[in-house]
Design an enzyme around this catalytic site. Sequence first.
Site, short mmCIF file in Angstrom:
data_model
loop_
_atom_site.label_atom_id
_atom_site.label_comp_id
_atom_site.label_asym_id
_atom_site.label_seq_id
_atom_site.Cartn_x
_atom_site.Cartn_y
_atom_site.Cartn_z
N CYS A 145 -15.29 -38.17 4.49
CA CYS A 145 -14.82 -38.88 3.29
C CYS A 145 -13.53 -39.62 3.61
O CYS A 145 -13.33 -40.77 3.18
CB CYS A 145 -14.58 -37.90 2.15
SG CYS A 145 -16.06 -37.03 1.58
N ARG B 34 -16.08 -29.68 -2.34
CA ARG B 34 -17.00 -28.87 -1.55
C ARG B 34 -16.67 -27.38 -1.62
O ARG B 34 -17.46 -26.54 -1.20
CB ARG B 34 -16.96 -29.31 -0.08
CG ARG B 34 -17.45 -30.73 0.15
CD ARG B 34 -17.42 -31.09 1.61
NE ARG B 34 -16.07 -30.97 2.17
CZ ARG B 34 -15.74 -30.15 3.15
NH1 ARG B 34 -16.66 -29.38 3.71
NH2 ARG B 34 -14.51 -30.12 3.60
#
Length: 285
Positions: A180, A204
């Site tokens: 990311c 996450r």
Amino acid sequence: MSALFTRKTFTANRFRKNKLSRFMAGALLVAIAAGCSNNKADATSNTDAIGSAQETASSAATGDNGTDTTVVEALQANLNVSGIEETIVSAVPTAMDGIYWVTAEGLPSFFTDKSGKHIIQGQIIAVGEETPVDISAELTANTVQEALAAVDKEEMVIYPAVGETKAVIYTFSDADCGYCRKLHEEMDDINARGIEVRYLAWPRSQASVPKMEAVWCSEDRNAAMDQAKIGANVQAPSCDNPVQAHMELGARLGVRGTPAIFTETGQQVGGYLPAAQLAQAVGIN
């Protein structure tokens, strides 16, 4: 510890536990993989199969959205018997006799039969025409397109294209995900190619939830996102934010890792891609 913090922590933990038990109970419905995703682009072709795949093929009772209510009730009952506590939203007849496209809260869409006794996942290929058509991919893209279009732009962190907007992508992202961050490093290049990036939150881990909430609660979300992507400790007063809603949406759309990138047409183009490859994947030469 403040009552607000305690409540927020409990809510987040409860969501994580419910989400975990949901996926464990429904192991045949969805496989969740932890960690960042750097999958190569997996864009699906956009054909006219959506229309044919969603043709009404049942004379049973239907709701306002074309759903077969008898199938919904049967599937709901069968899931409950098997200990899978999910809410079925719709079961729409497809061009395949006796096969329905199901939307459920908190789970990716899937197929079922008229009895609601069987869950079908994966590709269903229609043959008999000049070119085989992946019916499941088209239906999935249509479902995703509608779900993402329904998200208020005020709930996203948006990096607009420079000059003409040639494409829009929705990206489920996490502050602590390496890929990311790598994608974010190329944001200037991505925007310069005419691509608008719309971020949705997909922590996450439980540790990442407050980080993403801080980004969304910051007065300048883009600046906060920039800081979070380089590992800075972003601080912001608590606020009502869409992080949990984004997590639930991602689960329903089948997000398995971050970044998860979707086009405006609902097609998933994979995980991290360099700016040039990303532009090609979304149809920009």
